[in-house]
Design an enzyme around this catalytic site. Sequence first.
Site, mmCIF file in Angstrom:
data_model
loop_
_atom_site.group_PDB
_atom_site.id
_atom_site.type_symbol
_atom_site.label_atom_id
_atom_site.label_comp_id
_atom_site.label_asym_id
_atom_site.label_seq_id
_atom_site.Cartn_x
_atom_site.Cartn_y
_atom_site.Cartn_z
ATOM 1 C CG ASP A 32 4.701 7.494 2.050
ATOM 2 O OD1 ASP A 32 4.728 7.198 2.773
ATOM 3 O OD2 ASP A 32 2.805 7.577 1.781
ATOM 4 C CB SER A 33 9.270 8.762 5.875
ATOM 5 O OG SER A 33 9.250 7.342 5.843
ATOM 6 C CG ASP A 52 3.983 3.814 3.136
ATOM 7 O OD1 ASP A 52 3.152 2.708 3.951
ATOM 8 O OD2 ASP A 52 4.707 4.995 3.950
ATOM 9 C CE LYS A 68 2.489 2.085 6.841
ATOM 10 N NZ LYS A 68 1.941 4.129 6.225
ATOM 11 C CD GLU A 87 -0.903 7.387 4.398
ATOM 12 O OE1 GLU A 87 -1.675 8.421 4.602
ATOM 13 O OE2 GLU A 87 0.453 8.153 5.020
ATOM 14 C CD GLU A 122 2.470 9.839 11.150
ATOM 15 O OE1 GLU A 122 2.853 10.024 10.431
ATOM 16 O OE2 GLU A 122 2.165 8.586 10.000
#
Length: 259
Positions: free
Chosen positions: A44-45, A83, A113, A115, A182
Amino acid sequence: MAVTTGQLIQWKQQKRPIVALTAWDYAIAQLLDTAGVDLILVGDSLAMVALGYETTLPISLDEVVHHAKAVRRGVKRALLLVDLPFLSYQESPQQAIHSAGRVLKETGAQAVKLEGGYPAMVETVNRVTLAGIPVMGHVGLTPQSVHQLGYRQQGKTEEAGEKILQEAIALEQAGAFALLLEHIPDTLASRITEKLTIPTIGIGAGLHCDGQVLVTADLLGLSEKQPPFAKSYINLRQVISQAVQDYSVEVRERRFPEA
């Protein structure tokens, strides 16, 4: 031969480091894949590096799916991981299953993925994996929680570090095939890596993870700003800017195209 989730676990056992990078379009994905990258993440970056948002929060599932489809066309060997964006999985395990299933069905990715390692997210990871969808967990600095955590290093105190360690253990027990660590101290990342049987992929988490990931825009020097733990291997902003200036001069001086 295409990389699988099982192969990543095998590489951990063999102590063979895993190479991971992000991609947001066909061209970048094809270059990474042919260069031999093991794991390609449609992170999502891309909200920030490709779409110009200030954080990862605004990007939608539709936008992620659109970019992941393009990346899939460029990937033949690497494991493709996507993501799930903010609020596409946090409401309930059912929402997470629906979003993750849509990603796999529509993009051809092999895994997603999610979070967070708090109890509700552990349950969600368990439910998604029971539905047959491979999940990578993500603990430490979780950018979708930027308004709670900021971009500060996480797990610096003994209590905070122990909490992240327990989250990591819980995510493995819930069925995650790997874990992204991270922006945590390298000593904590080392403890987690030693404790888990699934591979850890670090970003700003030191040398002792089973693999490393960078945002490709940071690696290439395309980002205006990048985190302190990133490394640029070339300054493409400068290279591209100079090429455009050279082209502009030649057009204005009628030297391009050549007669």
